[in-house]
Write a protein that holds these residues in place. Structure first.
Motif, PDB file in Angstrom:
ATOM      1  N   LYS A  15       0.848  -1.258   0.014  1.00 55.14           N
ATOM      2  CA  LYS A  15       0.070   0.083   0.115  1.00 55.14           C
ATOM      3  C   LYS A  15       0.906   1.150   0.057  1.00 55.14           C
ATOM      4  O   LYS A  15       1.832   1.411   0.863  1.00 55.14           O
ATOM      5  N   GLY A  16       0.251   2.210  -0.960  1.00 59.54           N
ATOM      6  CA  GLY A  16       1.300   3.430  -0.934  1.00 59.54           C
ATOM      7  C   GLY A  16       2.222   3.488  -2.035  1.00 59.54           C
ATOM      8  O   GLY A  16       2.844   4.450  -2.395  1.00 59.54           O
ATOM      9  N   SER A  62      -9.800   7.614 -10.332  1.00 58.24           N
ATOM     10  CA  SER A  62      -9.384   8.768  -9.391  1.00 58.24           C
ATOM     11  C   SER A  62      -8.118   9.274  -9.814  1.00 58.24           C
ATOM     12  O   SER A  62      -7.604   8.850 -10.971  1.00 58.24           O
ATOM     13  N   ARG A  64      -5.585   9.167  -8.829  1.00 55.67           N
ATOM     14  CA  ARG A  64      -4.146   8.391  -8.959  1.00 55.67           C
ATOM     15  C   ARG A  64      -3.705   7.406  -9.959  1.00 55.67           C
ATOM     16  O   ARG A  64      -2.599   6.989 -10.150  1.00 55.67           O
ATOM     17  N   ARG A  81       0.350   5.731  -5.476  1.00 57.51           N
ATOM     18  CA  ARG A  81      -0.015   5.427  -3.869  1.00 57.51           C
ATOM     19  C   ARG A  81      -1.069   4.617  -3.801  1.00 57.51           C
ATOM     20  O   ARG A  81      -2.213   4.745  -3.433  1.00 57.51           O
ATOM     21  N   THR A  82      -0.869   3.249  -4.256  1.00 55.73           N
ATOM     22  CA  THR A  82      -1.656   2.155  -4.513  1.00 55.73           C
ATOM     23  C   THR A  82      -2.338   1.834  -3.092  1.00 55.73           C
ATOM     24  O   THR A  82      -1.858   2.288  -2.015  1.00 55.73           O
ATOM     25  N   GLN A  83      -3.782   1.429  -3.137  1.00 57.74           N
ATOM     26  CA  GLN A  83      -4.700   1.291  -2.193  1.00 57.74           C
ATOM     27  C   GLN A  83      -5.147  -0.212  -2.172  1.00 57.74           C
ATOM     28  O   GLN A  83      -5.296  -0.817  -3.451  1.00 57.74           O
ATOM     29  N   GLN A  84      -5.663  -0.891  -1.304  1.00 60.47           N
ATOM     30  CA  GLN A  84      -5.831  -1.975  -1.198  1.00 60.47           C
ATOM     31  C   GLN A  84      -7.259  -2.358  -2.210  1.00 60.47           C
ATOM     32  O   GLN A  84      -7.253  -3.443  -3.009  1.00 60.47           O
ATOM     33  N   GLU A  85      -8.162  -1.256  -2.179  1.00 58.92           N
ATOM     34  CA  GLU A  85      -9.159  -1.294  -3.345  1.00 58.92           C
ATOM     35  C   GLU A  85      -8.752  -1.470  -4.887  1.00 58.92           C
ATOM     36  O   GLU A  85      -9.598  -1.677  -5.498  1.00 58.92           O
ATOM     37  N   ASP A  86      -7.485  -1.167  -5.003  1.00 54.84           N
ATOM     38  CA  ASP A  86      -7.067  -1.238  -6.401  1.00 54.84           C
ATOM     39  C   ASP A  86      -6.763  -2.614  -6.882  1.00 54.84           C
ATOM     40  O   ASP A  86      -6.609  -2.822  -7.772  1.00 54.84           O
ATOM     41  N   SER A  87      -6.698  -3.615  -5.768  1.00 53.59           N
ATOM     42  CA  SER A  87      -6.445  -4.856  -6.003  1.00 53.59           C
ATOM     43  C   SER A  87      -7.574  -5.456  -7.017  1.00 53.59           C
ATOM     44  O   SER A  87      -8.604  -5.226  -6.927  1.00 53.59           O
ATOM     45  N   VAL A 115      -2.613  -5.463  -3.678  1.00 53.89           N
ATOM     46  CA  VAL A 115      -1.923  -4.359  -2.909  1.00 53.89           C
ATOM     47  C   VAL A 115      -2.217  -5.058  -1.555  1.00 53.89           C
ATOM     48  O   VAL A 115      -3.065  -5.098  -0.993  1.00 53.89           O
TER      49      VAL A 115
END
Lengths: 116, 113
Positions: A15-16, A62, A64, A81-87, A115
């Motif tokens: 993450k991030g 987004s 990002r 800045r990846t987030q877990q919901e990007d998985s 992520v």
């Protein structure tokens, strides 16, 4: 002939962190698409490139997310800045010039992004 | 908003039986429909398409039926084989947009030997 190829096939990141996903379309195809496929879901349109025209970015979730296509061929999808919901599985497709009618989209195998 | 959806998320059939996968759509402006097959670890693969001026189209072992009155689309697979096991998606293309596809969530077809 060679189909659409994507790399890497799998990507695990924290993450991030930022990630870059690559797509090589079928030679001669001027249209290129990115989709996102979350677990058990259909495909979600992200972005569309057609020749030298301005891309349709209306599906990017987004700021990002960004994508570029260099020389009208290879495309890179970048997630900052990846987030877990990007998985998800990120799929690329290409087609001949859309012109005035729909042209079949040929899909690559996808990149599975996880992520942590 | 308008969307494409599926009636059944999973379908299990015996080898040799016929399979029917259904899809409902709500955008009356859609004029082109596609069925895709997605095997595990692979991208979607085009199976068959149909335009809104038709109500039936046949391919090799597959038939797509379009009922515009009730906004319903179906994919029929004859003599289903183990290699047909996959997730099947319907997708629609809306008139005026020559590239945007709206996908349904998919139906998982499992063929039992």
């Amino acid at each position: 002939g060679a189909g659409v190829s994507q790399s890497p096939s799998n990507k695990v990141t924290e993450k991030g962190k930022d990630v870059e996903l690559r797509c090589d379309p079928i030679s001669g195809h001027t249209a290129l698409y990115w989709y996102r496929q979350s677990l058990g879901q259909g495909l979600e349109f992200l972005i569309y490139f057609q020749g030298n025209s301005a891309p349709d970015k209306s599906g990017l979730p987004s700021d990002r997310f960004s994508a570029e296509r260099t020389g009208g061929s290879v495309s890179t999808l970048t997630i900052q800045r990846t987030q877990q919901e990007d998985s998800a599985v990120y799929l690329c497709a290409s087609s001949r010039d859309s012109g005035s009618s729909y042209n079949e989209q040929f899909f690559g195998p996808g990149t599975r992004l996880t992520v942590l | 908003g308008e969307s494409v959806g599926l009636h059944l998320p999973t379908l299990s059939v015996q080898e040799g039986d016929n399979s029917i996968i259904n899809c409902a759509y709500s955008n009356s402006a859609s004029d082109y429909f596609i069925w895709y097959k997605q095997e595990s670890g692979k991208g979607p693969q085009f199976i068959i398409d149909i335009r809104s001026n038709m109500d039936k189209r046949q391919g090799q072992r597959v038939t797509v039926l379009l009922n515009k009155t009730v906004k319903h689309l179906s994919l029929q697979i004859a003599a289903t084989q183990p290699g047909d096991s996959a997730v099947y998606f319907c997708a629609e293309n809306t008139m005026g947009s020559n590239y945007k596809l709206t996908f349904g969530k998919g139906t998982l077809l499992t063929v039992n030997p």
